[in-house]
Scaffold this active site. Sequence first.
Site, PDB file in Angstrom:
ATOM      1  N   MET A  17     -23.772 -72.936  11.928  1.00  0.00           N
ATOM      2  CA  MET A  17     -23.928 -72.489  10.543  1.00  0.00           C
ATOM      3  C   MET A  17     -25.411 -72.310  10.240  1.00  0.00           C
ATOM      4  O   MET A  17     -26.139 -73.297  10.059  1.00  0.00           O
ATOM      5  CB  MET A  17     -23.285 -73.489   9.567  1.00  0.00           C
ATOM      6  CG  MET A  17     -21.759 -73.425   9.568  1.00  0.00           C
ATOM      7  SD  MET A  17     -21.001 -74.565   8.401  1.00  0.00           S
ATOM      8  CE  MET A  17     -21.142 -76.117   9.302  1.00  0.00           C
ATOM      9  N   ALA A  18     -25.821 -71.046  10.194  1.00  0.00           N
ATOM     10  CA  ALA A  18     -27.221 -70.730   9.910  1.00  0.00           C
ATOM     11  C   ALA A  18     -27.586 -71.270   8.537  1.00  0.00           C
ATOM     12  O   ALA A  18     -26.835 -71.112   7.577  1.00  0.00           O
ATOM     13  CB  ALA A  18     -27.426 -69.224   9.970  1.00  0.00           C
ATOM     14  N   GLN A  70     -27.042 -70.231  20.299  1.00  0.00           N
ATOM     15  CA  GLN A  70     -26.351 -68.987  19.949  1.00  0.00           C
ATOM     16  C   GLN A  70     -27.365 -67.889  19.648  1.00  0.00           C
ATOM     17  O   GLN A  70     -28.294 -68.088  18.874  1.00  0.00           O
ATOM     18  CB  GLN A  70     -25.447 -69.177  18.735  1.00  0.00           C
ATOM     19  CG  GLN A  70     -24.559 -67.951  18.523  1.00  0.00           C
ATOM     20  CD  GLN A  70     -23.781 -67.977  17.223  1.00  0.00           C
ATOM     21  OE1 GLN A  70     -24.357 -67.902  16.142  1.00  0.00           O
ATOM     22  NE2 GLN A  70     -22.471 -68.080  17.329  1.00  0.00           N
ATOM     23  N   CYS A 101     -20.574 -62.487  13.147  1.00  0.00           N
ATOM     24  CA  CYS A 101     -21.265 -62.585  11.856  1.00  0.00           C
ATOM     25  C   CYS A 101     -20.947 -61.362  10.992  1.00  0.00           C
ATOM     26  O   CYS A 101     -21.113 -60.233  11.418  1.00  0.00           O
ATOM     27  CB  CYS A 101     -22.774 -62.721  12.055  1.00  0.00           C
ATOM     28  SG  CYS A 101     -23.636 -62.929  10.484  1.00  0.00           S
TER      29      CYS A 101
HETATM   30  C1  LIG Z   1     -23.376 -71.170   5.795  1.00  0.00           C
HETATM   31  C2  LIG Z   1     -22.695 -70.622   7.024  1.00  0.00           C
HETATM   32  C3  LIG Z   1     -23.457 -70.172   8.074  1.00  0.00           C
HETATM   33  C4  LIG Z   1     -22.846 -69.679   9.224  1.00  0.00           C
HETATM   34  N1  LIG Z   1     -23.628 -69.284  10.276  1.00  0.00           N
HETATM   35  C5  LIG Z   1     -23.037 -68.920  11.443  1.00  0.00           C
HETATM   36  C6  LIG Z   1     -23.826 -68.648  12.607  1.00  0.00           C
HETATM   37  O1  LIG Z   1     -25.064 -68.752  12.607  1.00  0.00           O
HETATM   38  N2  LIG Z   1     -23.159 -68.269  13.731  1.00  0.00           N
HETATM   39  C7  LIG Z   1     -21.795 -68.153  13.780  1.00  0.00           C
HETATM   40  O2  LIG Z   1     -21.242 -67.810  14.819  1.00  0.00           O
HETATM   41  N3  LIG Z   1     -21.030 -68.419  12.697  1.00  0.00           N
HETATM   42  C8  LIG Z   1     -21.627 -68.810  11.556  1.00  0.00           C
HETATM   43  N4  LIG Z   1     -20.846 -69.148  10.484  1.00  0.00           N
HETATM   44  C9  LIG Z   1     -19.376 -69.121  10.618  1.00  0.00           C
HETATM   45  C10 LIG Z   1     -18.840 -70.508  11.062  1.00  0.00           C
HETATM   46  O3  LIG Z   1     -19.304 -70.830  12.346  1.00  0.00           O
HETATM   47  C11 LIG Z   1     -17.303 -70.527  11.072  1.00  0.00           C
HETATM   48  O4  LIG Z   1     -16.847 -69.552  11.969  1.00  0.00           O
HETATM   49  C12 LIG Z   1     -16.689 -70.254   9.697  1.00  0.00           C
HETATM   50  O5  LIG Z   1     -17.381 -70.945   8.687  1.00  0.00           O
HETATM   51  C13 LIG Z   1     -15.201 -70.634   9.658  1.00  0.00           C
HETATM   52  O6  LIG Z   1     -15.012 -72.003   9.905  1.00  0.00           O
HETATM   53  P1  LIG Z   1     -14.720 -73.056   8.694  1.00  0.00           P
HETATM   54  O7  LIG Z   1     -13.564 -72.512   7.905  1.00  0.00           O
HETATM   55  O8  LIG Z   1     -14.399 -74.347   9.398  1.00  0.00           O
HETATM   56  O9  LIG Z   1     -15.970 -73.113   7.871  1.00  0.00           O
HETATM   57  C14 LIG Z   1     -21.443 -69.615   9.316  1.00  0.00           C
HETATM   58  C15 LIG Z   1     -20.679 -70.077   8.248  1.00  0.00           C
HETATM   59  C16 LIG Z   1     -21.272 -70.581   7.107  1.00  0.00           C
HETATM   60  C17 LIG Z   1     -20.406 -71.086   5.985  1.00  0.00           C
END
Ligand SMILES: Cc1cc2nc3c(=O)[nH]c(=O)nc-3n(C[C@H](O)[C@H](O)[C@H](O)COP(=O)(O)O)c2cc1C
Length: 328
Positions: A17-18, A70, A101
């Site tokens: 999560m960036a 990543q 993304c």
């Molecule tokens: C604030 C934020 C930043 C994220 N940054 C990335 C990232 O850098 N790389 C990535 O592959 N997914 C990123 N994601 C997606 C998450 O890895 C994940 O796939 C998505 O939040 C769904 O999972 P969850 O329902 O458990 O949150 C980000 C999600 C959030 C909310």
Amino acid sequence: MNIGPVAVTGHAALAPMAGAADAAFRAMTRRFGAAYTVSEMASARALVYQPTRTSELLIPAPGEAPFAVQIFGSEPEIMAEGARLALAMSGAQVVDINMGCPTPKIVANGDGCALMRDPEKARRIIEAVVKAVPVPVTVKFRLGWDEDDRNAASFARMAQDAGAQAVCVHGRTRAQMYAGKADWDALARVREAVTIPFIANGDVKSAEDAQTLYRKTGCDLVMIGRAALGNPWIFAEVEAKMSGLPAPAAPTAEERLRTARAQIALACERKGEHIAVLEARKHLAWYLKGVRQSAAYRARFAEVKTAAEIDALIEEFLERRPDLDYGA
Ligand SMILES: Cc1cc2nc3c(=O)[nH]c(=O)nc-3n(C[C@H](O)[C@H](O)[C@H](O)COP(=O)(O)O)c2cc1C
């Protein structure tokens, strides 16, 4: 499960999560049992052309392993070079490629989820990265671009053919961004399309959810994102559930705030106090979510400017409410 030769022991990974899952937060999730963690996404282009600015994103917390760096981008040669640099900077065990993304700025450049609309280019990128690094390469993506173009199963097969050693799929399309519900039935169909390890992601909010996602998809690992923010204990809960053990006691308000404080101290060491404290505001709000009578403090935490102010506010809160338990 294994990602190539890399053993992942445990049942839940922390999602990349960036801007949220930095090394300091990831260290807390490891403390409570996250089996695998992934860096924030880093631009391969930035790695190649401005390496010093990007390296902070990629350096793991002490002892953080197995760990993946990543990268994102859409030029095979730059991705290959970016992967080599990311690996050299981080010493990671795995390189993960971001093809999920949904952010407009990212997809406008042809990066992230835009690659799901160009599987041939995606294949060239995966092949180039696999050739460039001696560690396993994995790919993270979504169900597809939109409802009419849910190509995750064929995309997963392509990734496997191109040399990926695992895939991770978020059960939403690009069009959904983060709204609506993750489609776990669709994830089950993607799982069937490949023989490499499959990491399932999207909307796991509890240990029960993790168990259901395992059952529904036959995945090898579950990945948790937003529900872990301010709540690294979710990993201990998943481990207990999956091992048939009783649920651990929910953390008290004091444990929550002490953990937040430990995380912020680590962030200060790595990023300097100024940036760490600005970022701490949102982490403190997450840690306080669900803590009774914390609304007024949340507002005050949102304005803190120094680590000393955070300490003082935490102590004040705990002194006033020594009996507080975590609860609705
Ligand atoms: C604030 C934020 C930043 C994220 N940054 C990335 C990232 O850098 N790389 C990535 O592959 N997914 C990123 N994601 C997606 C998450 O890895 C994940 O796939 C998505 O939040 C769904 O999972 P969850 O329902 O458990 O949150 C980000 C999600 C959030 C909310």
